[in-house]
Design a protein around this motif. Sequence first.
Motif, PDB file in Angstrom:
ATOM      1  N   GLU A 200       0.874  -1.324  -0.337  1.00 31.13           N
ATOM      2  CA  GLU A 200       0.680   0.204  -0.531  1.00 31.13           C
ATOM      3  C   GLU A 200       0.606   1.714   0.018  1.00 31.13           C
ATOM      4  OE1 GLU A 200      -3.280   0.115   0.276  1.00 31.13           O
ATOM      5  OE2 GLU A 200      -3.821  -1.979  -0.353  1.00 31.13           O
ATOM      6  N   PRO A 201       1.108   1.920  -0.570  1.00 32.97           N
ATOM      7  CA  PRO A 201       1.312   3.295  -0.910  1.00 32.97           C
ATOM      8  C   PRO A 201       0.556   3.823   0.786  1.00 32.97           C
ATOM      9  CG  PRO A 201      -0.847   3.920  -2.495  1.00 32.97           C
ATOM     10  CD  PRO A 201      -0.922   2.150  -2.246  1.00 32.97           C
ATOM     11  N   VAL A 202       2.083   4.919   1.227  1.00 21.78           N
ATOM     12  CA  VAL A 202       1.727   5.599   2.425  1.00 21.78           C
ATOM     13  C   VAL A 202      -0.056   6.924   2.259  1.00 21.78           C
ATOM     14  CG1 VAL A 202       4.294   5.537   2.984  1.00 21.78           C
ATOM     15  CG2 VAL A 202       3.274   7.440   1.805  1.00 21.78           C
ATOM     16  N   GLU A 203       0.184   7.062   0.818  1.00 23.78           N
ATOM     17  CA  GLU A 203      -1.342   8.291   1.377  1.00 23.78           C
ATOM     18  C   GLU A 203      -2.242   6.646   1.582  1.00 23.78           C
ATOM     19  OE1 GLU A 203       1.782  10.673  -1.440  1.00 23.78           O
ATOM     20  OE2 GLU A 203       1.562   8.129  -0.835  1.00 23.78           O
ATOM     21  N   GLY A 204      -2.105   5.943   1.306  1.00 21.55           N
ATOM     22  CA  GLY A 204      -3.211   5.150   1.228  1.00 21.55           C
ATOM     23  C   GLY A 204      -3.183   3.924   2.323  1.00 21.55           C
ATOM     24  N   VAL A 205      -2.302   4.473   3.323  1.00 19.81           N
ATOM     25  CA  VAL A 205      -2.393   3.587   4.807  1.00 19.81           C
ATOM     26  C   VAL A 205      -2.622   4.664   4.934  1.00 19.81           C
ATOM     27  CG1 VAL A 205      -0.618   2.955   6.815  1.00 19.81           C
ATOM     28  CG2 VAL A 205      -0.130   2.213   4.746  1.00 19.81           C
ATOM     29  N   ALA A 206      -2.421   6.135   4.730  1.00 15.45           N
ATOM     30  CA  ALA A 206      -3.114   7.353   5.982  1.00 15.45           C
ATOM     31  C   ALA A 206      -4.260   7.386   6.142  1.00 15.45           C
ATOM     32  CB  ALA A 206      -2.256   8.478   5.685  1.00 15.45           C
ATOM     33  N   ALA A 207      -4.743   6.954   4.996  1.00 13.07           N
ATOM     34  CA  ALA A 207      -5.745   7.143   4.494  1.00 13.07           C
ATOM     35  C   ALA A 207      -7.053   6.359   5.099  1.00 13.07           C
ATOM     36  CB  ALA A 207      -6.572   7.328   2.875  1.00 13.07           C
ATOM     37  N   TYR A 208      -6.142   4.793   4.735  1.00 12.41           N
ATOM     38  CA  TYR A 208      -6.949   4.158   5.703  1.00 12.41           C
ATOM     39  C   TYR A 208      -7.392   4.175   7.080  1.00 12.41           C
ATOM     40  CZ  TYR A 208      -7.465  -0.714   7.549  1.00 12.41           C
ATOM     41  OH  TYR A 208      -7.501  -1.832   8.345  1.00 12.41           O
ATOM     42  N   LEU A 209      -6.226   4.852   7.712  1.00 14.18           N
ATOM     43  CA  LEU A 209      -5.972   4.605   8.952  1.00 14.18           C
ATOM     44  C   LEU A 209      -7.346   6.130  10.069  1.00 14.18           C
ATOM     45  CD1 LEU A 209      -2.116   4.257  10.102  1.00 14.18           C
ATOM     46  CD2 LEU A 209      -4.015   2.628  10.562  1.00 14.18           C
ATOM     47  N   ARG A 210      -7.279   6.626   8.258  1.00 12.35           N
ATOM     48  CA  ARG A 210      -8.469   7.955   9.158  1.00 12.35           C
ATOM     49  C   ARG A 210      -9.877   7.252   9.123  1.00 12.35           C
ATOM     50  NH1 ARG A 210      -9.863  12.004   6.817  1.00 12.35           N
ATOM     51  NH2 ARG A 210     -10.369  13.070   9.007  1.00 12.35           N
ATOM     52  N   GLU A 211     -10.288   6.346   7.990  1.00 11.90           N
ATOM     53  CA  GLU A 211     -11.278   5.319   7.897  1.00 11.90           C
ATOM     54  C   GLU A 211     -11.745   4.477   9.004  1.00 11.90           C
ATOM     55  OE1 GLU A 211     -10.716   3.704   4.211  1.00 11.90           O
ATOM     56  OE2 GLU A 211     -11.223   5.116   2.652  1.00 11.90           O
ATOM     57  N   LEU A 212     -10.421   4.280   9.719  1.00 13.30           N
ATOM     58  CA  LEU A 212     -11.219   2.831  10.691  1.00 13.30           C
ATOM     59  C   LEU A 212     -11.363   4.300  12.390  1.00 13.30           C
ATOM     60  CD1 LEU A 212      -7.719   0.989  10.947  1.00 13.30           C
ATOM     61  CD2 LEU A 212     -10.008   0.423  10.200  1.00 13.30           C
ATOM     62  N   GLY A 213     -10.828   5.652  12.152  1.00  8.48           N
ATOM     63  CA  GLY A 213     -11.040   6.444  12.802  1.00  8.48           C
ATOM     64  C   GLY A 213     -10.285   7.341  13.462  1.00  8.48           C
ATOM     65  N   ALA A 214      -9.294   7.468  13.196  1.00  4.23           N
ATOM     66  CA  ALA A 214      -8.066   8.612  13.369  1.00  4.23           C
ATOM     67  C   ALA A 214      -8.579   9.725  13.402  1.00  4.23           C
ATOM     68  CB  ALA A 214      -6.760   8.169  12.657  1.00  4.23           C
ATOM     69  N   ALA A 215      -8.965  10.446  13.763  1.00  3.24           N
ATOM     70  CA  ALA A 215      -8.725  12.477  13.548  1.00  3.24           C
ATOM     71  C   ALA A 215      -7.879  12.335  12.335  1.00  3.24           C
ATOM     72  CB  ALA A 215      -9.301  13.299  14.368  1.00  3.24           C
ATOM     73  N   THR A 216      -6.328  12.736  12.763  1.00  2.00           N
ATOM     74  CA  THR A 216      -5.281  13.229  12.035  1.00  2.00           C
ATOM     75  C   THR A 216      -4.198  11.681  11.620  1.00  2.00           C
ATOM     76  OG1 THR A 216      -5.329  15.213  12.363  1.00  2.00           O
ATOM     77  CG2 THR A 216      -3.510  14.687  11.414  1.00  2.00           C
ATOM     78  N   VAL A 217      -3.554  11.583  10.564  1.00  2.00           N
ATOM     79  CA  VAL A 217      -3.099  10.826  10.370  1.00  2.00           C
ATOM     80  C   VAL A 217      -1.495  11.526   9.791  1.00  2.00           C
ATOM     81  CG1 VAL A 217      -1.905   7.743   9.506  1.00  2.00           C
ATOM     82  CG2 VAL A 217      -4.544   8.773  10.396  1.00  2.00           C
ATOM     83  N   VAL A 218       0.008  10.755  10.627  1.00  2.00           N
ATOM     84  CA  VAL A 218       1.329  11.962   9.895  1.00  2.00           C
ATOM     85  C   VAL A 218       1.690  10.621   9.744  1.00  2.00           C
ATOM     86  CG1 VAL A 218       3.169  13.242  10.788  1.00  2.00           C
ATOM     87  CG2 VAL A 218       0.821  13.533  10.983  1.00  2.00           C
ATOM     88  N   VAL A 219       2.683  10.443   8.963  1.00  4.56           N
ATOM     89  CA  VAL A 219       3.266   9.720   7.870  1.00  4.56           C
ATOM     90  C   VAL A 219       4.605   9.613   7.764  1.00  4.56           C
ATOM     91  CG1 VAL A 219       4.112   6.495   6.646  1.00  4.56           C
ATOM     92  CG2 VAL A 219       1.600   7.616   7.314  1.00  4.56           C
ATOM     93  N   THR A 220       5.676   9.528   8.787  1.00  2.18           N
ATOM     94  CA  THR A 220       6.928  10.829   8.359  1.00  2.18           C
ATOM     95  C   THR A 220       8.417   9.276   7.455  1.00  2.18           C
ATOM     96  OG1 THR A 220       8.065   8.787   9.699  1.00  2.18           O
ATOM     97  CG2 THR A 220       7.277  10.927  10.676  1.00  2.18           C
ATOM     98  N   LEU A 221       8.457   9.473   6.707  1.00  7.37           N
ATOM     99  CA  LEU A 221       9.294   9.699   5.483  1.00  7.37           C
ATOM    100  C   LEU A 221      10.460   9.828   5.467  1.00  7.37           C
ATOM    101  CD1 LEU A 221       7.132  10.864   2.879  1.00  7.37           C
ATOM    102  CD2 LEU A 221       6.413   8.384   3.906  1.00  7.37           C
ATOM    103  N   GLY A 222      11.183   9.981   6.839  1.00  3.66           N
ATOM    104  CA  GLY A 222      12.614  10.738   6.737  1.00  3.66           C
ATOM    105  C   GLY A 222      13.137  11.452   5.763  1.00  3.66           C
ATOM    106  N   PRO A 223      14.169  11.603   5.333  1.00  3.60           N
ATOM    107  CA  PRO A 223      14.324  12.842   4.956  1.00  3.60           C
ATOM    108  C   PRO A 223      13.388  13.431   3.918  1.00  3.60           C
ATOM    109  CG  PRO A 223      15.659  11.050   3.969  1.00  3.60           C
ATOM    110  CD  PRO A 223      15.393  10.658   4.852  1.00  3.60           C
TER     111      PRO A 223
END
Length: 311
Positions: A200-223
């Motif tokens: 899954e692309p990171v944008e998709g993971v962030a959107a999925y966690l929001r669908e579960l109920g998380a208000a905001t999701v931050v995925v860090t990508l290093g540099p």
Amino acid sequence: MGYAVVLGEALVDLLDAECEGAPVFRQAIGGGPLNVAVAVARLGGRVQFVGSLGDDVLAGRIRAFLGAAGVGLDGAVTAPVPTALAVATHSGAEPEFCFYGEPPSYGLLTADDLDVGLVEGADVLYCGSVVLLCPAVLAAARRAWAAAGALRVFDPNVRPRLLDGPGALAGLRETVAEFAASAHLVKLSAADAKLLYPGEPVEGVAAYLRELGAATVVVTLGPDGAVVAAADGDPVRVPAPKVRAVDATGAGDSVMGALIAELLVDGEPTEPADWHRRVAFALRVAGLVCESPGGATAMPTRAEVLCRFTD
């Protein structure tokens, strides 16, 4: 200003080093949640660490270090075991950890040990990291999560070496879904996302966690910065500053610590743009951490961040 409670592990890292041409291990106080607590304190926030510590010399050093950093220990308990060790080696972009200690000193906080009043009075509650794989602490975290009266933040901080087969990964995925469903903020790394949701692309993971109920999701990508999914807008990439990196240990933890410190000052943002601004600040904190060796000891003050990044 109120205070934050950080529930998780504290241990001692053994870091790859060299002395007179010979390989050695350098001792450093660590654990992702400990790093988060120290980051909050260094940035001016009040914070209490909740977890189990051993009863040896190393545990004494952890307590002294946290006390000197301004982290409260009202919710910490002592277990009659040696302090757990994590041997860190670098073979890629992020350090790899092997854990030693059975039972692990960080895995012995029970639901009965939990200071519920301390949690109820907090403005922010953090739960996450490797303690989620310890049944006793998972029960304590669930009790804390249910008792929290304010903002709940979560970070899975996955360590693959502690996952004993596909069943363990599936169980952790269920735990992540459980906590994300009622979290105000979930922070995870791209490596966490790749392990938990392969392909899954990171944008998709962030959107999925929001669908579960998380208000905001931050995925860090290093540099490459971070992906932020907030409110009902599409995930947005926030760039990281250019830095002279020497050691990325604790960088992701510093992002979480910075976001908690901002929540303590200004509460939960109501607009995605405000989240983007706060994540940009958190990435500057992480950039400064990367310019110094050593995880928890590299956590900067707010003045140091503003001095380093003057624009």
